[in-house]
Scaffold this motif. Sequence first.
Motif, short mmCIF file in Angstrom:
data_model
loop_
_atom_site.label_atom_id
_atom_site.label_comp_id
_atom_site.label_asym_id
_atom_site.label_seq_id
_atom_site.Cartn_x
_atom_site.Cartn_y
_atom_site.Cartn_z
N VAL A 496 0.94 -1.51 -0.30
CA VAL A 496 -0.10 -0.33 0.24
C VAL A 496 0.65 0.71 -0.46
O VAL A 496 0.73 1.94 -1.25
CB VAL A 496 -1.00 -0.05 1.30
CG1 VAL A 496 -1.52 1.53 0.98
CG2 VAL A 496 -1.85 -1.20 0.79
N MET A 497 1.76 0.98 0.84
CA MET A 497 2.89 2.11 0.65
C MET A 497 3.38 2.63 -0.50
O MET A 497 3.96 3.33 -1.04
CB MET A 497 4.00 2.14 1.75
CG MET A 497 3.55 2.36 2.99
SD MET A 497 1.90 3.88 3.31
CE MET A 497 2.97 4.99 3.57
N ASN A 498 3.93 1.75 -1.00
CA ASN A 498 4.40 1.20 -2.62
C ASN A 498 3.53 2.65 -3.35
O ASN A 498 4.18 3.08 -4.17
CB ASN A 498 5.02 0.29 -3.30
CG ASN A 498 5.96 -0.16 -2.78
OD1 ASN A 498 6.94 0.51 -1.49
ND2 ASN A 498 6.11 -1.07 -2.45
N ALA A 499 2.38 1.89 -3.33
CA ALA A 499 1.29 2.80 -4.15
C ALA A 499 1.10 4.05 -3.78
O ALA A 499 1.22 4.43 -4.93
CB ALA A 499 -0.26 2.00 -4.39
N ARG A 500 1.34 4.62 -2.69
CA ARG A 500 0.87 5.53 -2.28
C ARG A 500 2.33 6.59 -3.34
O ARG A 500 2.12 7.60 -3.48
CB ARG A 500 1.07 5.61 -0.54
CG ARG A 500 -0.57 5.30 -0.56
CD ARG A 500 -0.44 5.67 0.83
NE ARG A 500 -2.06 4.46 1.87
CZ ARG A 500 -2.40 4.62 2.74
NH1 ARG A 500 -0.92 5.04 4.06
NH2 ARG A 500 -2.98 4.32 3.49
#
Length: 552
Positions: A496-500
């Motif tokens: 999720v953080m990579n996507a953000r």
Amino acid sequence: MEGVTITRTDMLAVADAVAREKSIERELVLEAMEQAIQKAGRSKYGHEHDIRAHIDRKTGEIVLARYIEVVTPEELENEVTQITLDRARKKKADAEVGEFLVDRLPPIDFGRIAAQTAKQVIVQKVREAERQRQYEEYKDRIGEIVNGIVKRVEFGNVTVDLGRAEAVMRRDEVIPREHFKRGDRVRCYIYDVREEARGPQIFVSRTRPEFMAKLFAQEVPEIYDGVIEIRRVARDPGSRAKIAVISNDGSIDPVGACVGMRGSRVQAVVAELQGEKIDIIPWSAEDATFVVNALAPAEVSKVVMDEDTNTIEVVVPDDQLSLAIGRRGQNVRLASMLSGWNIDIMTEDQESEKRQREFNERSEAFMNALDVDDVIARLLVTEGFTTVEEIAYVPMDELGSIEGFDEEVAEELRARAASFLEAEAKRLEDRRRELGVTDELAEMEGLTAPMLVALGEDEVRTLEDFAGLAADELTSPEDGILRNFDIDEDRATEMVMNARFAAGWITEEDLARLRAEMAGEVYGDPADEETLAEAEAAAGAGAAPTAPGGGL
């Protein structure tokens, strides 16, 4: 108005008495008195003046004086507390810029109001010093057991008088069905000391596992000396507990030492904990052995470990099932807390049925995927194959070595497996596009084709949709979108953080800090954590956070 006169000897005697009574430094009391006299002096001569008081530490003489700073004409801002060099030299020939002219003032008699004000200042300063002393004394005592007397009980929260300070034992830190009244003696464990505006707050507990470990250390000399170590403790406060111990000396039995002669040592701990039953078990570095020990007194027939899901299946005889589970699941719950594994308990019959069901399901899957009869499918399952991928990529000699298979059969099975995977990949890709899942999301590392289809069916179609999710929305066992895939919460959080980051919601530094925190490291400025938390909160609400300068 009647005046109040304090002699020199009285001043020092009062300071000594207060310092002894409050267990604080005499110097702090005298400084508080100086501030009180100083405040009274300013009330009499005017608050605009720089009036200072000093008490001689040996004689008790009080000196009250007005201080005027010598400055250059350009620096003159306040004619009451400052004086130019020319004027200063009329009073003192060798005056220099930066020094103070000191005008001694006559001693003041405290009127009642002035005396009351002075008293309030002294009391306040002494109270602050006392609070600081309490904090300094107890901040390094976290992890200790202390004895105290119950001072009051309010809404289940217990205030404990420790002699030199007060501690708070909140309702959830009191053992259930344990009732205190004023004046009761109580033993408790200090788990936190905080410096707050209202003074130091000391928090104590009787329900924490560490309290039990410390009690055993007091009762068992071998633990205190380090010969026996308490590795883990799991408690259901007031009801039951399990404690895992190990001996560093092969000649000493850790369980026997903790139990004591005729159970004397463990009974002392049980009595302190209101009859809480305690299972003492030997620690083992082998997880399977440790879980078997933790489920005592139940007997275990077999264990099957799955490290990917951190789950261990425990098989017990039919007559041991209720004992292994325990009343309201207490035994298996405590064993799970103690070992750190999720424990599934089943009988031998249930385990046999489960294995047969899994065998049939895998056989049927191979029959459908590879277009083979049930004999070959069952043979593949028996040899340990669980997925079509394993058959497609297994070395030829390994597949050909199966009894009844020759090189031609092995080659055909691999070809059919590869063909099936290719067709399945095309089907999933078509389904992904049909659901409207974008290529940008499909390129995210860690997301497989089946995952992308699951996301699309849950209306998560774009990189921004995925970035707006929380980790538990992906992994929750009840309704997580990716709950049927081998993905834990840490991995979901990183994705999720990579996507953000890819969506431009957070910076590369924020991403690096998160990875460091997940690895248990310290990274960057702790003050930035609040900013990152705000960004995560905004992202969780589906909004892209912004900040000046291209930050969060």
